[in-house]
Design a protein around this motif. Sequence first.
Motif, short mmCIF file in Angstrom:
data_model
loop_
_atom_site.label_atom_id
_atom_site.label_comp_id
_atom_site.label_asym_id
_atom_site.label_seq_id
_atom_site.Cartn_x
_atom_site.Cartn_y
_atom_site.Cartn_z
N MET A 136 72.69 86.06 45.85
CA MET A 136 72.05 84.78 45.77
C MET A 136 72.63 83.36 46.35
N GLN A 137 74.18 83.67 46.44
CA GLN A 137 74.97 82.58 46.86
C GLN A 137 74.70 82.37 48.28
N VAL A 138 74.59 83.49 49.32
CA VAL A 138 74.06 83.44 50.67
C VAL A 138 72.77 82.63 50.77
N CYS A 139 71.79 83.05 49.80
CA CYS A 139 70.21 82.19 49.83
C CYS A 139 70.56 80.76 49.64
N LEU A 140 71.49 80.41 48.78
CA LEU A 140 71.77 78.85 48.42
C LEU A 140 72.37 78.25 49.78
N GLY A 141 73.19 78.96 50.51
CA GLY A 141 73.84 78.55 51.63
C GLY A 141 72.83 78.24 52.62
N ARG A 142 71.89 79.07 52.82
CA ARG A 142 70.75 78.82 53.76
C ARG A 142 69.97 77.46 53.40
N HIS A 162 83.28 77.88 44.52
CA HIS A 162 81.71 77.47 44.28
C HIS A 162 80.82 78.44 43.34
N ARG A 163 81.20 79.57 43.38
CA ARG A 163 80.75 80.63 42.40
C ARG A 163 80.92 80.16 41.19
N GLU A 164 82.20 79.96 40.85
CA GLU A 164 82.48 79.68 39.24
C GLU A 164 81.99 78.29 38.85
N VAL A 165 82.00 77.36 39.83
CA VAL A 165 81.43 76.12 39.41
C VAL A 165 79.67 76.33 39.03
N PHE A 166 79.31 77.04 39.82
CA PHE A 166 77.82 77.12 39.77
C PHE A 166 77.38 77.93 38.29
N ALA A 167 78.45 78.85 38.02
CA ALA A 167 78.13 79.53 36.83
C ALA A 167 78.03 78.70 35.57
N SER A 168 78.16 77.35 35.81
CA SER A 168 78.00 76.28 34.75
C SER A 168 76.29 76.36 34.53
N TYR A 169 75.65 76.78 35.67
CA TYR A 169 74.17 76.69 35.59
C TYR A 169 73.49 78.00 35.25
N PHE A 170 73.91 79.18 36.16
CA PHE A 170 73.61 80.63 35.69
C PHE A 170 74.44 81.20 36.78
N PRO A 171 74.69 82.47 36.19
CA PRO A 171 75.58 83.54 37.20
C PRO A 171 75.00 83.49 38.43
N LEU A 172 75.88 83.42 39.42
CA LEU A 172 75.34 83.38 40.81
C LEU A 172 76.03 84.63 41.39
N THR A 173 75.23 85.67 42.10
CA THR A 173 75.75 86.78 42.80
C THR A 173 76.03 86.43 44.16
N ARG A 174 76.61 87.24 44.79
CA ARG A 174 76.96 86.92 46.17
C ARG A 174 75.68 86.76 47.20
N ASP A 209 59.69 80.58 35.76
CA ASP A 209 59.46 81.89 35.42
C ASP A 209 60.63 82.73 35.87
N THR A 210 61.81 82.28 36.24
CA THR A 210 62.77 83.39 36.46
C THR A 210 63.70 83.44 35.41
N THR A 211 64.66 84.55 35.44
CA THR A 211 65.86 84.75 34.90
C THR A 211 66.82 83.34 34.71
N GLN A 212 66.90 83.16 35.87
CA GLN A 212 68.07 81.99 36.30
C GLN A 212 67.41 80.60 35.63
N TRP A 213 66.29 80.26 35.64
CA TRP A 213 65.85 79.18 34.92
C TRP A 213 65.98 79.32 33.32
N ARG A 214 65.91 80.48 32.74
CA ARG A 214 65.98 80.78 31.39
C ARG A 214 67.44 80.48 30.91
N TRP A 239 67.32 87.04 47.02
CA TRP A 239 67.70 86.42 45.48
C TRP A 239 67.77 87.57 44.68
N GLN A 240 68.97 88.27 44.47
CA GLN A 240 69.13 89.23 43.53
C GLN A 240 70.55 89.29 43.17
#
Length: 267
Positions: free
Chosen positions: A217-223, A203-215, A148-153, A266-267
């Motif tokens: 959001m990247q912190v949340c992924l790191g956790r 990492h942010r550039e590579v992850f953009a292949s899936y969806f744009p990654l804010t900083r 249901d998230t924007t990132q999945w879309r 996550w925003q």
Amino acid sequence: MPDATDADGLTVGQVGARLGVTVRALHHWDEIGLARPSLRTAAGYRLYTADDLERLHRIVVYRETGLGLDRIRTILDDSTADVLGALRAQRAQVAERVGRLQQLSAELDRMIEAHERGPLLTVEQQAAIFGPQWNPDWPAQARQRYGDTTQWRQYAERSASRGPEEWQAVADAVTGLERALGDAMEAGVTPGSPEANQLVERHREVFASYFPLTRQMQVCLGRRYEADPAFAAHYDGIRAGLASWFRRIIDASARAHSVDPDTATWQ
């Protein structure tokens, strides 16, 4: 226009019902002189004759093929008009539109499927591209959690347009990044250093292949890379302690960009 009794001809409502057109359209065609009723009752109501109905039927047929009203008028009233040529030209236009609609339908099918299951790859293709450790159930699990998230879309829209070659390029980029992370940690690169920050940006550039990654959001992924057993096992399998080191360099880069890792969401 000759008068008629109420028993003669068909009223506007009756003609509209018989031909499947609105009374408003019939009135418009009357006003522009495309199809005028030949009779009127003593009270002044319009009545259509059998000949009028035949003309209206031809108008409806031509209009359904996509011809404009001016072109229809020419076909009906100009004895020199190339009716067959006009219809053939219209048929070609219709065929072109059908082709575009079929293409659009296929693209919509791909997008729907991508929204439902992520990468449009067979299980065999996924294993060949992402490696034997890949679990083909992961996309479905991710959809259940993030569907249901924007990132999945955004992820689904990117997935819909990718074939095996594009996914291979994404996988190669991820593998290259992970190798560089392991090498940097082993070489003693410290969090907050230019080398570490460059890897965080990569990492942010590579992850953009899936969806744009804010900083944030990247912190949340790191956790999650550090805390989730599956992610931690993956990164620590590359280099022991890589999951925690990766989280630390992400946090240090976030601080340099005025993002507090302790409060990031996550925003």
